[in-house]
Scaffold this motif. Structure first.
Motif, short mmCIF file in Angstrom:
data_model
loop_
_atom_site.label_atom_id
_atom_site.label_comp_id
_atom_site.label_asym_id
_atom_site.label_seq_id
_atom_site.Cartn_x
_atom_site.Cartn_y
_atom_site.Cartn_z
N VAL A 47 -32.65 -18.11 40.99
CA VAL A 47 -32.53 -18.39 39.56
C VAL A 47 -33.91 -18.71 38.99
CG1 VAL A 47 -30.16 -19.18 39.76
CG2 VAL A 47 -32.01 -20.83 40.01
N ASP A 48 -34.11 -18.43 37.71
CA ASP A 48 -35.41 -18.65 37.06
C ASP A 48 -35.67 -20.12 36.77
OD1 ASP A 48 -35.87 -15.92 37.09
OD2 ASP A 48 -34.93 -15.61 35.13
N GLU A 49 -34.63 -20.84 36.36
CA GLU A 49 -34.78 -22.25 35.99
C GLU A 49 -33.88 -23.13 36.85
OE1 GLU A 49 -34.00 -22.69 31.89
OE2 GLU A 49 -35.70 -21.45 31.23
N ALA A 50 -34.29 -24.36 37.00
CA ALA A 50 -33.51 -25.30 37.82
C ALA A 50 -32.19 -25.62 37.12
CB ALA A 50 -34.31 -26.58 38.04
N PRO A 51 -31.06 -25.48 37.81
CA PRO A 51 -29.77 -25.80 37.19
C PRO A 51 -29.58 -27.30 37.06
CG PRO A 51 -29.46 -25.22 39.49
CD PRO A 51 -30.92 -24.99 39.19
N ALA A 52 -28.75 -27.70 36.10
CA ALA A 52 -28.45 -29.12 35.93
C ALA A 52 -27.41 -29.60 36.91
CB ALA A 52 -27.97 -29.37 34.50
N VAL A 79 -31.55 -34.15 46.30
CA VAL A 79 -31.91 -34.02 44.88
C VAL A 79 -30.67 -34.13 44.00
CG1 VAL A 79 -33.96 -32.66 45.35
CG2 VAL A 79 -31.77 -31.49 45.00
N ASP A 80 -29.51 -34.46 44.57
CA ASP A 80 -28.30 -34.63 43.77
C ASP A 80 -28.10 -36.11 43.46
OD1 ASP A 80 -26.05 -35.76 45.84
OD2 ASP A 80 -27.48 -34.40 46.83
N THR A 81 -27.25 -36.38 42.47
CA THR A 81 -27.00 -37.76 42.06
C THR A 81 -25.98 -38.46 42.96
OG1 THR A 81 -25.25 -37.07 40.53
CG2 THR A 81 -27.51 -37.20 39.67
N GLY A 82 -25.28 -37.70 43.83
CA GLY A 82 -24.29 -38.29 44.72
C GLY A 82 -22.93 -38.47 44.09
N LYS A 83 -22.75 -38.04 42.82
CA LYS A 83 -21.47 -38.17 42.13
C LYS A 83 -20.83 -36.80 41.98
CE LYS A 83 -21.85 -42.64 41.17
NZ LYS A 83 -20.89 -43.64 41.64
N LYS A 95 -24.04 -33.31 40.01
CA LYS A 95 -25.21 -33.27 39.11
C LYS A 95 -26.50 -33.29 39.93
CE LYS A 95 -22.78 -33.60 35.25
NZ LYS A 95 -22.78 -32.53 34.22
N LEU A 96 -27.55 -32.63 39.39
CA LEU A 96 -28.86 -32.61 40.03
C LEU A 96 -29.87 -33.38 39.20
CD1 LEU A 96 -29.08 -28.83 41.08
CD2 LEU A 96 -28.18 -30.76 42.39
N HIS A 97 -30.91 -33.91 39.86
CA HIS A 97 -32.00 -34.57 39.15
C HIS A 97 -32.81 -33.52 38.38
CE1 HIS A 97 -31.08 -38.35 41.00
NE2 HIS A 97 -31.33 -37.90 42.24
N SER A 98 -33.49 -33.96 37.37
CA SER A 98 -34.32 -33.05 36.57
C SER A 98 -35.69 -32.87 37.22
CB SER A 98 -34.48 -33.59 35.15
OG SER A 98 -35.08 -34.89 35.18
N GLY A 99 -36.40 -31.83 36.78
CA GLY A 99 -37.75 -31.58 37.25
C GLY A 99 -37.84 -31.09 38.67
N GLY A 121 -19.35 -26.67 55.41
CA GLY A 121 -20.15 -25.45 55.35
C GLY A 121 -21.44 -25.71 54.61
N ALA A 122 -22.21 -24.66 54.45
CA ALA A 122 -23.51 -24.79 53.77
C ALA A 122 -23.95 -23.42 53.27
CB ALA A 122 -24.55 -25.37 54.72
N PHE A 123 -24.78 -23.41 52.23
CA PHE A 123 -25.40 -22.19 51.74
C PHE A 123 -26.70 -22.56 51.03
CE2 PHE A 123 -22.74 -23.62 48.25
CZ PHE A 123 -23.52 -23.41 47.13
N THR A 124 -27.48 -21.56 50.68
CA THR A 124 -28.76 -21.81 50.01
C THR A 124 -28.85 -21.03 48.71
OG1 THR A 124 -29.88 -20.01 51.15
CG2 THR A 124 -29.92 -22.15 52.23
N PHE A 125 -29.67 -21.53 47.81
CA PHE A 125 -30.09 -20.78 46.62
C PHE A 125 -31.55 -21.14 46.38
CE2 PHE A 125 -28.85 -24.85 44.85
CZ PHE A 125 -29.78 -25.08 43.85
N SER A 126 -32.23 -20.35 45.57
CA SER A 126 -33.67 -20.57 45.35
C SER A 126 -33.96 -20.66 43.86
CB SER A 126 -34.50 -19.43 45.96
OG SER A 126 -34.27 -19.36 47.36
N ILE A 127 -34.95 -21.48 43.54
CA ILE A 127 -35.46 -21.58 42.16
C ILE A 127 -36.82 -20.90 42.11
CG2 ILE A 127 -36.14 -23.16 40.32
CD1 ILE A 127 -34.30 -25.26 41.52
#
Length: 668
Positions: A47-52, A79-83, A95-99, A121-127
């Motif tokens: 993805v081009d921008e970091a998702p929220a 990098v997640d908020t844990g909620k 939710k993810l942290h900003s920046g 399970g697990a998977f990856t994505f890239s920014i």
């Protein structure tokens, strides 16, 4: 003959337990019953921008805690908020942290499906662009290890205990009311109650670790136990324990007050009351499985749960009654022909209920004919159906023996009994000669000394028997000898009855066929336990279809032949690795190990690891499951990104001989 039968029975039971253990061992770790069918961002996407936030969609509803979903950056930092929160349907977000910086991020999840089984399970994505990552992305498995094995064994014991408790009680009430006074039958039913109670307590303690860390030390974590009590499965297990308290009262009345009733009218009233109360308790116990497992999720749950209760009750009445009949044939002093005939009719009705409810459950869990052969659930179901057919075939043989037993005239061993009973006093009199003589000498008729208070002859006659054991001791010795003689007579009578039973060819034939039925039933119960821990075919196929629809990088199946040589005398062969569809995301992997001549190579262990050296990813280990000689498989093998992957295969041919070979292949 009874002496030769006992070792055979023990040997058969040991073999059956070994088969059962092997089946249960092969069941861990359990397959997921909820599958990840979609995500945003999608697995492997750039993805081009970091998702929220990151959203996950499953094939069914799942239970989540705040730490169920984690998002890790390339360095492994959260990098997640844990909620986590639900988004309606089967979708959940975190939710993810900003920046967030550019690079490859890893999403891991560990949840509990609606039918109580853990899923991970697990998977990856890239920014921006893919990058190196220090996080190992492998197909995570929960529900395995020591805790998973213990939990699986407790599940098997709970089913077995339920069958013995319900089926044994039903057999006594409906077919053989005189069995309430037979100790062997009492022990069987009580053993079922103890097994079900102990297994339920064990599952309650193991549950937190089973769905979480899998650590043995967490079994006694009271915080985890309190969390389990708030879940649907925890509520079902607690309800089962409460119902078992009522079942204990039922057993006490059945083998206590009921057995002592002599008035026929009172006994009939109590029979009716026990039948109603027992059915309510048994249905409640069966409902604790239906409300927490397969029947509670998916299609038509309002119909599926009552059908599941009927299915479990029919299984218990048939197999539990069969176990009680087996005990009665081997241990009870006698068994009326009418009781065997009544159970034959009850068993036939139970099988009819099993067929109807089983067909509905199969349709509901499979959804298509292809799932019957293309999924592990369908293959296990075919094995179960085959065992049921074998069991019904043996039951048909038992029905023939029952019919012949009913038509045969009653055995009248009156002559033999009379002879033996006539001889028994003669033998007993030998041991009783001394007290008899002393008694006669103690009160001789017409003796003057017997009446004289101080006559020498009178005293001598009375003291003479006392010289053997002394006054009261002599009478006590006579009492002991009388008790011993009574025991000897009882033992002789029991041995004679056993010989007469064993000499009856009809009873022996029925006993052998019922024993064969019980043996197949033990294996059938083990297969059923594994089946309840396997992902239904309908869910698996729906997950595959959804994954295929959302995947942006379709691929073709990959097949690699990798020769190996462990250096031992019989250490050469070929490992064929097949990856389907060989794309980014989840894949099915098959490993075939063959000898140079093309025949399957029976080896103890195979391991596979994937490494993408260009991106410094891996090695990602995969431990496939052995399903046949030389055939190993694993599902949900995650490939995080496209590239030239090194596929390393470790082959162990003995305790000390193993080798690792590898080959490169383009995936995705």
């Amino acid at each position: 003959m009874s002496q030769t039968i006992a070792p055979r029975v023990r040997t058969l039971l040991l073999l059956l337990l070994a088969v059962t253990g092997a089946l249960l061992a092969g069941a861990a770790p359990v397959s997921a019953h909820a599958a990840l069918t979609g995500s945003d961002p999608q697995q492997g996407a750039v993805v081009d921008e970091a998702p929220a936030q990151v959203s996950l969609t499953f094939s069914e509803q799942v239970a989540m805690s705040d730490d169920s979903v984690r998002v890790l950056d390339p360095k492994g930092k959260r990098v997640d908020t844990g909620k986590t929160s639900g988004q309606g349907g089967n979708s959940y977000t975190v939710k993810l942290h900003s920046g967030l910086p550019d690079g490859t991020f890893t999403v891991t999840y560990q949840v509990v499906s609606a039918d109580s089984h853990p899923v991970s399970g697990a998977f990856t994505f890239s920014i921006g662009a893919p990058s190196k990552t220090s996080v190992a992305v492998s197909g995570q498995e929960v529900g395995g290890g020591v805790v998973g094995g213990l939990y699986g064994f407790a599940r098997y014991l709970s089913y077995a205990g339920f069958i013995l408790l319900v089926g044994g009680s039903a057999f006594v009430l409906a077919c053989w009311q005189r069995g309430t006074g037979v100790q062997a039958v009492q022990r069987l039913v009580v053993s079922g109650w103890l097994a079900l109670t102990g297994a339920t307590l064990a599952m309650l303690m193991l549950r937190g670790s089973y769905t979480g860390s899998g650590k043995v030390g967490d079994i006694f974590d009271l915080d985890l136990l309190s969390q389990v009590l708030q879940t649907k499965t925890g509520a079902a297990l607690v309800s089962r324990l409460l119902l078992l308290a009522a079942a204990a009262l039922f057993i006490a009345v059945l083998f206590g007050a009921y057995e002592k009733r002599e008035d026929e009218e009172e006994k009939n009233d109590l029979t009716f009351g026990l039948a109603i109360g027992g059915f309510v308790v048994a249905a409640g116990l069966a409902a604790t499985w239906a409300m927490a497992e397969h029947a509670s999720t998916g299609l038509q749950t309002g119909v599926a749960m009552p059908v599941d209760v009927l299915h479990l009750l029919a299984v218990a009445v048939w197999l539990g009654g069969l176990s009680t009949l087996l005990v009665a044939l081997y241990r009870a002093p006698s068994l009326e022909k009418s009781a065997v005939q009544r159970f034959s009719r009850v068993a036939f009705g139970s099988v009819a209920v099993l067929v109807v409810t089983g067909i509905y459950q199969s349709w509901r869990q499979l959804g298509s004919w292809s799932a019957l052969t293309d999924t592990w659930y369908g293959q296990l179901l075919l094995i179960k159906v085959g065992l049921v057919v074998v069991l019904v075939g043996i039951a048909w043989v038992s029905r023939r023996w029952t019919a012949r037993l009913a038509q045969a005239p009653a055995r009248t061993p009156a002559k033999t009994s009379a002879k033996t009973s006539a001889k028994a006093p003669v033998k007993a009199s030998v041991g009783a000669s001394t007290p008899k003589t002393s008694k006669e000498s103690k009160t001789p008729k017409g003796s003057k000394g017997s009446k004289g208070p101080k006559g020498t002859g009178g005293r001598t006659d009375q003291k003479e028997p006392a010289s053997t054991g002394g006054g009261d001791g002599g009478s006590a010795g006579g009492g002991k000898r009388a008790t011993q003689l009574a025991r000897q007579r009882a033992a002789v009578t029991t041995t004679r009855e056993k010989r007469l039973r064993n000499a009856d060819p009809l009873r022996s034939g029925l006993r052998r066929s019922v024993l064969a039925e019980a043996g197949v039933a033990v294996v059938l119960l083990a297969v059923t336990t594994v089946l309840t821990s396997t992902e239904p075919g309908r869910t698996e196929e729906e997950a595959k279809a959804a994954t295929a629809t959302t995947s942006e990088q379709p691929g073709e199946a990959l097949s690699l032949d990798i020769p190996f040589d462990t250096g031992s005398e019989d250490g050469k062969g070929i490992a064929r690795v097949e990856l389907d569809p060989a794309r980014v995301g989840g894949n099915d992997m098959h490993v075939y190990v063959e000898r140079p001549n093309g025949k399957a190579f029976d080896i103890p262990e195979v391991k596979v690891a994937f490494t993408l050296k260009a991106k410094d990813i891996g090695p990602l280990p995969v431990v496939p499951d052995r399903i046949a000689t030389g055939h190993w498989t694993a599902s949900g093998v995650q490939i995080p990104m496209a590239g030239t992957w090194q596929i390393a295969v470790t082959v162990r041919t003995s305790d000390i001989d193993q080798v690792t070979v590898d080959k490169n292949a383009q995936i995705g």
